[in-house]
Design a protein around this motif. Structure first.
Motif, PDB file in Angstrom:
ATOM      1  N   SER A  12       0.715  -1.233  -0.450  1.00 17.37           N
ATOM      2  CA  SER A  12       0.059  -0.362   0.083  1.00 17.37           C
ATOM      3  C   SER A  12       0.917   0.916   0.316  1.00 17.37           C
ATOM      4  CB  SER A  12      -0.960   0.007   0.844  1.00 17.37           C
ATOM      5  OG  SER A  12      -1.968  -1.184   0.818  1.00 17.37           O
ATOM      6  N   MET A  13       2.174   1.089   0.434  1.00 11.83           N
ATOM      7  CA  MET A  13       2.987   2.214   0.357  1.00 11.83           C
ATOM      8  C   MET A  13       3.132   2.952  -1.357  1.00 11.83           C
ATOM      9  SD  MET A  13       5.626   1.064   2.957  1.00 11.83           S
ATOM     10  CE  MET A  13       6.870   2.936   2.126  1.00 11.83           C
ATOM     11  N   ILE A  14       3.269   2.160  -1.946  1.00 16.02           N
ATOM     12  CA  ILE A  14       3.886   2.272  -3.266  1.00 16.02           C
ATOM     13  C   ILE A  14       2.881   3.721  -4.369  1.00 16.02           C
ATOM     14  CG2 ILE A  14       4.192   1.408  -5.469  1.00 16.02           C
ATOM     15  CD1 ILE A  14       4.855  -1.777  -4.912  1.00 16.02           C
ATOM     16  N   PRO A  15       2.223   3.800  -4.107  1.00 20.93           N
ATOM     17  CA  PRO A  15       0.966   4.710  -4.905  1.00 20.93           C
ATOM     18  C   PRO A  15       1.585   5.723  -3.985  1.00 20.93           C
ATOM     19  CG  PRO A  15      -0.716   3.033  -4.120  1.00 20.93           C
ATOM     20  CD  PRO A  15       0.598   2.730  -3.413  1.00 20.93           C
ATOM     21  N   PHE A  16       1.875   6.394  -2.831  1.00 23.94           N
ATOM     22  CA  PHE A  16       2.564   6.893  -2.553  1.00 23.94           C
ATOM     23  C   PHE A  16       3.915   7.429  -2.401  1.00 23.94           C
ATOM     24  CE2 PHE A  16      -1.433   5.187   0.480  1.00 23.94           C
ATOM     25  CZ  PHE A  16      -1.988   6.605   0.016  1.00 23.94           C
ATOM     26  N   ALA A  41       7.090  -5.412  -7.037  1.00 19.33           N
ATOM     27  CA  ALA A  41       8.454  -5.319  -8.414  1.00 19.33           C
ATOM     28  C   ALA A  41       7.765  -4.585  -8.974  1.00 19.33           C
ATOM     29  CB  ALA A  41       8.910  -6.697  -8.350  1.00 19.33           C
ATOM     30  N   GLN A  42       6.082  -5.561  -9.508  1.00 18.38           N
ATOM     31  CA  GLN A  42       5.773  -4.805 -11.159  1.00 18.38           C
ATOM     32  C   GLN A  42       5.320  -3.636 -10.615  1.00 18.38           C
ATOM     33  OE1 GLN A  42       2.448  -7.809 -12.693  1.00 18.38           O
ATOM     34  NE2 GLN A  42       1.444  -6.186 -13.730  1.00 18.38           N
ATOM     35  N   LYS A  43       4.090  -3.679  -9.500  1.00 15.37           N
ATOM     36  CA  LYS A  43       3.562  -2.117  -9.201  1.00 15.37           C
ATOM     37  C   LYS A  43       4.962  -1.245  -9.143  1.00 15.37           C
ATOM     38  CE  LYS A  43       0.087  -3.602  -6.409  1.00 15.37           C
ATOM     39  NZ  LYS A  43      -0.970  -4.238  -5.333  1.00 15.37           N
ATOM     40  N   GLU A  48       5.908  -0.344 -12.708  1.00 20.31           N
ATOM     41  CA  GLU A  48       4.745   0.639 -13.444  1.00 20.31           C
ATOM     42  C   GLU A  48       5.047   1.846 -13.327  1.00 20.31           C
ATOM     43  OE1 GLU A  48       1.630  -1.195 -12.360  1.00 20.31           O
ATOM     44  OE2 GLU A  48       1.378  -3.182 -14.147  1.00 20.31           O
ATOM     45  N   ARG A  49       5.412   2.301 -11.999  1.00 22.04           N
ATOM     46  CA  ARG A  49       5.567   3.625 -11.462  1.00 22.04           C
ATOM     47  C   ARG A  49       6.905   4.264 -11.709  1.00 22.04           C
ATOM     48  NH1 ARG A  49       4.955   5.554  -6.353  1.00 22.04           N
ATOM     49  NH2 ARG A  49       4.439   7.208  -7.623  1.00 22.04           N
ATOM     50  N   ASN A  50       8.061   3.176 -12.507  1.00 21.11           N
ATOM     51  CA  ASN A  50       9.142   3.473 -13.335  1.00 21.11           C
ATOM     52  C   ASN A  50      10.611   4.199 -11.614  1.00 21.11           C
ATOM     53  OD1 ASN A  50       8.453   4.271 -15.484  1.00 21.11           O
ATOM     54  ND2 ASN A  50       7.334   6.242 -15.158  1.00 21.11           N
TER      55      ASN A  50
END
Length: 194
Positions: free
Chosen positions: A38-42, A59-61, A64-66
């Motif tokens: 859940s940290m990844i979008p932030f 890793a995929q997520k 996708e955020r470069n």
């Protein structure tokens, strides 16, 4: 999916606070945990930060955020979507982590931080031994629970949680985030380190 449905809003608030701790230029471990995911979008866009995980999903997520991400490989445990085993352990031993973010299934005064799978315990313990700063992300439902294997004691990590029972406050350094602030429309994510 079942783990993702447990306390989703609380996990987001904990994850947002944890993401604020990541600094550009760091080497960061991200555990195979729904709260850590859940940290990844932030996470802000950072050019010089390296992320390492044993989760192909995380890793995929991140890709996708470069974000620059390395994934261990190894034996894939489907139920937690995590790589385990000797190959993953050898890969992780190559790194020195400025910080690591971990999930936990249980927090208990005697058993400390626990996880159900001994092989995942070995991954967590190995990475913790290579981390300068250790953060464990857990909502209130994890307190007073014990899973099969202890992966970390209470001495080194900082626990990021929504609320911490008084009996744990003297045992664990914490950052508490309030998912239900008394006033205002936005949750408090400043937290208090104790």
């Amino acid at each position: 999916l079942e783990r993702e449905r447990t306390e989703p809003e609380t996990k987001k608030i904990i994850a947002r606070r944890a993401a604020q701790l990541v600094k550009d230029g760091s080497c960061v471990y991200m555990d195979a945990s729904t709260t850590v995911a859940s940290m990844i979008p932030f996470l802000p866009q950072m050019k010089n930060t390296y992320f390492v995980t044993n989760s192909p999903l995380l890793a995929q997520k991140m890709a996708e955020r470069n974000l620059i991400c390395y994934v261990t490989g190894g034996e894939l445990k489907i139920s937690t979507n995590a790589f385990i085993g000797s190959f993953a352990l050898e890969f992780l031993k190559r790194f020195n982590f400025d910080m690591g973010f971990f999930g936990t299934n249980g927090i208990h005064p005697q058993a400390k931080f626990t996880t159900p799978d001994p092989q995942e315990c070995a991954i967590k313990s190995t990475v913790i031994s290579k981390c300068f700063n250790i953060y464990i992300l857990a909502d209130h439902s994890k307190f007073d629970n014990i899973a099969t294997a202890t992966f970390c004691d209470f001495n080194r990590p900082i626990l990021i949680t929504d609320t911490c029972d008084d009996k744990y406050k003297s045992l664990i350094k914490t950052i508490e985030v309030n998912p239900h602030p008394a006033s205002g429309n936005t949750p408090s994510t400043a937290g208090n380190t104790k």
